[in-house]
Design a protein around this motif. Structure first.
Motif, PDB file in Angstrom:
ATOM      1  N   GLY A   1       0.832  -1.199   0.000  1.00 49.20           N
ATOM      2  CA  GLY A   1       0.000   0.000   0.000  1.00 49.20           C
ATOM      3  C   GLY A   1       0.870   1.254   0.000  1.00 49.20           C
ATOM      4  O   GLY A   1       2.070   1.186   0.254  1.00 49.20           O
TER       5      GLY A   1
ATOM      6  N   THR B   1       1.914   3.059  -2.449  1.00 53.41           N
ATOM      7  CA  THR B   1       2.887   3.205  -3.528  1.00 53.41           C
ATOM      8  C   THR B   1       2.507   4.348  -4.462  1.00 53.41           C
ATOM      9  O   THR B   1       3.316   4.773  -5.282  1.00 53.41           O
ATOM     10  N   GLY B   2       1.266   4.831  -4.342  1.00 55.55           N
ATOM     11  CA  GLY B   2       0.831   5.941  -5.198  1.00 55.55           C
ATOM     12  C   GLY B   2      -0.184   5.539  -6.258  1.00 55.55           C
ATOM     13  O   GLY B   2      -0.426   6.300  -7.200  1.00 55.55           O
TER      14      GLY B   2
ATOM     15  N   THR C   1      -3.546   5.254  -6.217  1.00 50.77           N
ATOM     16  CA  THR C   1      -4.751   6.075  -6.361  1.00 50.77           C
ATOM     17  C   THR C   1      -4.427   7.387  -7.064  1.00 50.77           C
ATOM     18  O   THR C   1      -5.138   7.809  -7.974  1.00 50.77           O
TER      19      THR C   1
ATOM     20  N   CYS D   1      10.088  11.506  -6.075  1.00 52.38           N
ATOM     21  CA  CYS D   1       9.265  11.913  -4.943  1.00 52.38           C
ATOM     22  C   CYS D   1       9.160  13.442  -4.977  1.00 52.38           C
ATOM     23  O   CYS D   1      10.170  14.141  -4.944  1.00 52.38           O
TER      24      CYS D   1
HETATM   25  N1  LIG Z   1       5.515  10.860  -6.709  1.00 48.86           N
HETATM   26  C1  LIG Z   1       5.146  11.130  -5.447  1.00 48.86           C
HETATM   27  N2  LIG Z   1       5.863  11.921  -4.657  1.00 48.86           N
HETATM   28  C2  LIG Z   1       5.510  12.168  -3.362  1.00 48.86           C
HETATM   29  N3  LIG Z   1       4.427  11.666  -2.783  1.00 48.86           N
HETATM   30  C3  LIG Z   1       3.648  10.852  -3.513  1.00 48.86           C
HETATM   31  C4  LIG Z   1       3.956  10.538  -4.872  1.00 48.86           C
HETATM   32  N4  LIG Z   1       2.981   9.700  -5.326  1.00 48.86           N
HETATM   33  C5  LIG Z   1       2.137   9.510  -4.303  1.00 48.86           C
HETATM   34  N5  LIG Z   1       2.519  10.201  -3.207  1.00 48.86           N
HETATM   35  C6  LIG Z   1       1.862  10.252  -1.883  1.00 48.86           C
HETATM   36  O1  LIG Z   1       1.903   8.962  -1.324  1.00 48.86           O
HETATM   37  C7  LIG Z   1       0.763   8.735  -0.528  1.00 48.86           C
HETATM   38  C8  LIG Z   1       0.069   7.446  -0.991  1.00 48.86           C
HETATM   39  O2  LIG Z   1      -0.455   7.643  -2.276  1.00 48.86           O
HETATM   40  P1  LIG Z   1      -1.751   6.866  -2.788  1.00 48.86           P
HETATM   41  O3  LIG Z   1      -1.986   7.273  -4.191  1.00 48.86           O
HETATM   42  O4  LIG Z   1      -2.865   7.020  -1.824  1.00 48.86           O
HETATM   43  O5  LIG Z   1      -1.194   5.363  -2.720  1.00 48.86           O
HETATM   44  P2  LIG Z   1      -1.985   3.971  -2.783  1.00 48.86           P
HETATM   45  O6  LIG Z   1      -3.281   4.226  -3.485  1.00 48.86           O
HETATM   46  O7  LIG Z   1      -1.069   3.071  -3.561  1.00 48.86           O
HETATM   47  O8  LIG Z   1      -2.158   3.519  -1.381  1.00 48.86           O
HETATM   48  C9  LIG Z   1      -0.122   9.960  -0.690  1.00 48.86           C
HETATM   49  O9  LIG Z   1       0.070  10.792   0.401  1.00 48.86           O
HETATM   50  C10 LIG Z   1       0.397  10.610  -1.953  1.00 48.86           C
HETATM   51  O10 LIG Z   1       0.206  12.003  -1.962  1.00 48.86           O
END
Ligand SMILES: Nc1ncnc2c1ncn2[C@@H]1O[C@H](COP(=O)(O)OP(=O)(O)O)[C@@H](O)[C@H]1O
Ligand SMILES: [Mg+2]
Lengths: 245, 159
Positions: free
Chosen positions: A11, A13-14, A16, A209
């Motif tokens: 989970g 990983t980004g 969503t 990031c």
């Molecule tokens: N490229 C990125 N750089 C920094 N933060 C990121 C990046 N991509 C996602 N995030 C952050 O990581 C966290 C998890 O993202 P999310 O999309 O909810 O992941 P998942 O759906 O895989 O659990 C969120 O706070 C999001 O803003």
């Protein structure tokens, strides 16, 4: 119509964020796009788009008489997309979450059949994106089985690399589906290298990031709010590569 | 490893005119430092022909087996296992060849062996054997055509 599933071993990983922005980016190309949330365990997209239909993805998966068009919310206005963007949201109420995990094999088979049926129902759409829950849960395997293309998202920590590698070996290899890798939240180029040395599927993108991504939060859509930002460019390139590979 | 391969190729040569025999000698001849370009090309061509031939023989064998399976199961009375849902986790546990067939049927919803074979690229008789195997295990259903547009003489499978 192409079904694109975004999945990962772990989970956070980004997924969503990527699903949302990829769907918006595809709709910006004047395409007809649907984004379906299949992370029934920890729904999130309701934070970005209000459900004006009163029905959820859960209802579609459970009941034969609920059509997808009964639950899809048109968000083209909110998302300011050129083409049509519709979303099917997962129900965030705890009772719904519990129900989605608790279903027996027969109910899960029904969910799979329902998901397969969207190929027919959404025939006129260009792209359908599935956001999933991490790991091997029923909803996410169903989403993977229904997909034409899969984007597997990994962060560059050791547990994630190990897990993603095993997920591919024990699960993806038997499915013979087009699967590409995204390394997300990368801090140094060496981090991407560490992932690609171990994981031998095509690399679609290595996304750094950026603090601006979590700061922007879930109320805005990054690619539309900050089209000039490198994250938005990463998304555009990822979309191109995903459709081409 | 090499010894096993050589044996395999020898066994498959039975009943046919002599073909390429892969062994250390032929490999050294073509692959060694002293081999000329044309020797190498010749060897590679022979290897390619050998592999093609092997492929065909394996396909023939599989098809033969499928036919045997098919005739056997139509002769024996049906001892069906009780209904087993073909859900995602079950699908993942199936052997590769059955999983491919089951995934195709999932996508098609309801189909004849022929339609499934169009999707998987296997021959109709192989698909028919696989589908019947899945049906005997209780994963899928089978019936004569009865829906609109279906041929009542044909057998349709569905999940
Ligand atoms: N490229 C990125 N750089 C920094 N933060 C990121 C990046 N991509 C996602 N995030 C952050 O990581 C966290 C998890 O993202 P999310 O999309 O909810 O992941 P998942 O759906 O895989 O659990 C969120 O706070 C999001 O803003
Ligand atoms: Mg998520």
């Amino acid at each position: 119509m192409q079904v694109i599933t975004i999945h990962s071993y772990k989970g956070g990983t980004g997924k969503t964020n990527l699903s949302l922005n990829l769907a918006v980016s595809a709709a910006n190309r004047a395409k007809r796009v649907a984004l379906l949330e299949l992370d029934l365990e920890s729904p999130a997209i309701y934070n970005t788009f209000k459900n004006t239909r009163g029905k959820w993805m859960n209802d579609f998966l459970e009941k034969d008489d609920v059509k997808l068009k009964d639950i899809l919310t048109d968000v083209s206005m909110t998302a300011k997309t050129k083409g049509a963007l519709e979303v099917g949201l997962a129900n965030p109420e705890m009772s719904a979450v519990r129900k989605s995990i608790g279903g027996d094999r027969k109910e899960q088979l029904k969910g799979l059949k329902r998901l397969m049926s969207i190929r027919e129902e959404l025939k006129g759409y260009d792209y359908v994106f599935f956001d999933t829950s991490p790991g091997v849960t029923y909803a996410s395997i169903n989403a993977v089985l229904t997909a034409d293309r899969i984007i597997l998202v990994a962060k560059s920590d050791r547990f994630d690399i190990e897990g993603t590698d095993r997920l591919i070996a024990e699960f993806y290899e038997g499915l013979e589906k087009k699967t590409g890798l995204v390394v997300n939240r990368v801090l140094t180029p060496q981090m991407t290298q560490a992932v690609t040395e171990k994981i031998k599927i095509p690399l679609l993108a290595s996304i750094p990031c950026y603090c601006e991504v979590p700061i922007a939060g879930s109320h805005t859509i990054f690619v539309n709010d900050k089209p000039g930002h490198p994250y938005s460019q990463n998304i555009e390139e990822l979309l191109e590569r995903t459709l081409a590979f | 490893m090499w010894a096993q391969r050589v044996v395999l190729i020898r066994v498959l040569r039975v009943n046919s005119e002599p073909r390429l025999v892969l062994n250390r000698k032929t490999l050294n001849m073509g692959g060694g430092m002293g081999a000329t370009m044309s020797q190498q090309v010749k060897l590679l061509t022979e290897i390619a022909r050998g592999i093609k031939d092997l492929n065909k023989r394996i396909n023939d064998l599989v098809e033969m087996q499928a036919k045997i399976l098919e005739s056997r199961q139509s002769a024996t009375p049906k001892a069906l296992k009780q209904e087993e849902p073909l859900d995602a986790l079950t699908l993942l546990e199936l052997p590769d060849h059955l999983r491919r067939t089951a995934m195709a049927l999932h996508q098609l919803g309801r189909a004849t062996a022929e339609t499934v074979s169009d999707m998987t690229g296997n021959s109709r008789s192989i698909e028919s054997a696989y589908l019947n195997q899945l049906q005997r295990q209780g994963y899928i259903h089978k019936e004569r055509g009865k829906m609109d547009g279906e041929n009542p003489k044909k057998v349709y499978f569905h999940v």
